[in-house]
Motif scaffolding. Structure first.
Motif, mmCIF file in Angstrom:
data_model
loop_
_atom_site.group_PDB
_atom_site.id
_atom_site.type_symbol
_atom_site.label_atom_id
_atom_site.label_comp_id
_atom_site.label_asym_id
_atom_site.label_seq_id
_atom_site.Cartn_x
_atom_site.Cartn_y
_atom_site.Cartn_z
ATOM 1 N N GLN A 21 0.815 -1.218 0.000
ATOM 2 C CA GLN A 21 0.000 0.000 0.000
ATOM 3 C C GLN A 21 0.849 1.268 0.000
ATOM 4 N N ARG A 22 2.038 1.146 0.592
ATOM 5 C CA ARG A 22 2.937 2.312 0.658
ATOM 6 C C ARG A 22 4.372 1.804 0.637
ATOM 7 N N SER A 27 4.672 5.197 -2.925
ATOM 8 C CA SER A 27 3.639 4.830 -3.893
ATOM 9 C C SER A 27 3.042 3.460 -3.548
ATOM 10 N N LYS A 28 1.967 3.137 -4.243
ATOM 11 C CA LYS A 28 1.301 1.845 -4.078
ATOM 12 C C LYS A 28 1.775 0.921 -5.194
ATOM 13 N N THR A 30 0.714 -2.827 -7.150
ATOM 14 C CA THR A 30 -0.322 -3.855 -7.279
ATOM 15 C C THR A 30 0.310 -5.245 -7.250
#
Length: 96
Positions: A21-22, A27-28, A30
């Protein structure tokens, strides 16, 4: 006889989810992006996230940690022997 592949134990699957998620860059990432970075099928990342799979080969764990921007020891621990038994001292064991 080849030496066994070094493995890493993912100690906290919830931490993997949080790190996705971080990442270290903020940034995220996937499941598909992380799988591509580690050169594995997305289901491998999915299984690590849910805890269905607890270990991964060391080179895959290193690739995951690198993409997440963390040290490998944040994500997992090495498992197995730290020192390999010399070939001359190995014996074959038989399991009945």
């Amino acid at each position: 006889m080849d030496a066994p592949e070094e493995m890493s134990l993912v100690v906290d699957s919830d931490l993997l989810v949080r790190l996705m998620q971080r990442t270290g860059s903020g940034s995220k990432v996937t499941v598909r992006e992380l799988a591509a970075a580690a050169q594995v099928h997305p289901s491998t990342i999915g299984f690590l996230r849910t805890g269905e799979q607890r270990t991964a080969p060391l080179h895959i764990a290193q690739a995951i940690a690198k993409r997440l921007g963390v040290d490998l020891l944040v994500l997992g621990l090495p498992v197995g022997r730290s020192v390999q038994v010399p070939e001359s001292e190995r014996t074959e064991s038989v399991v009945a």
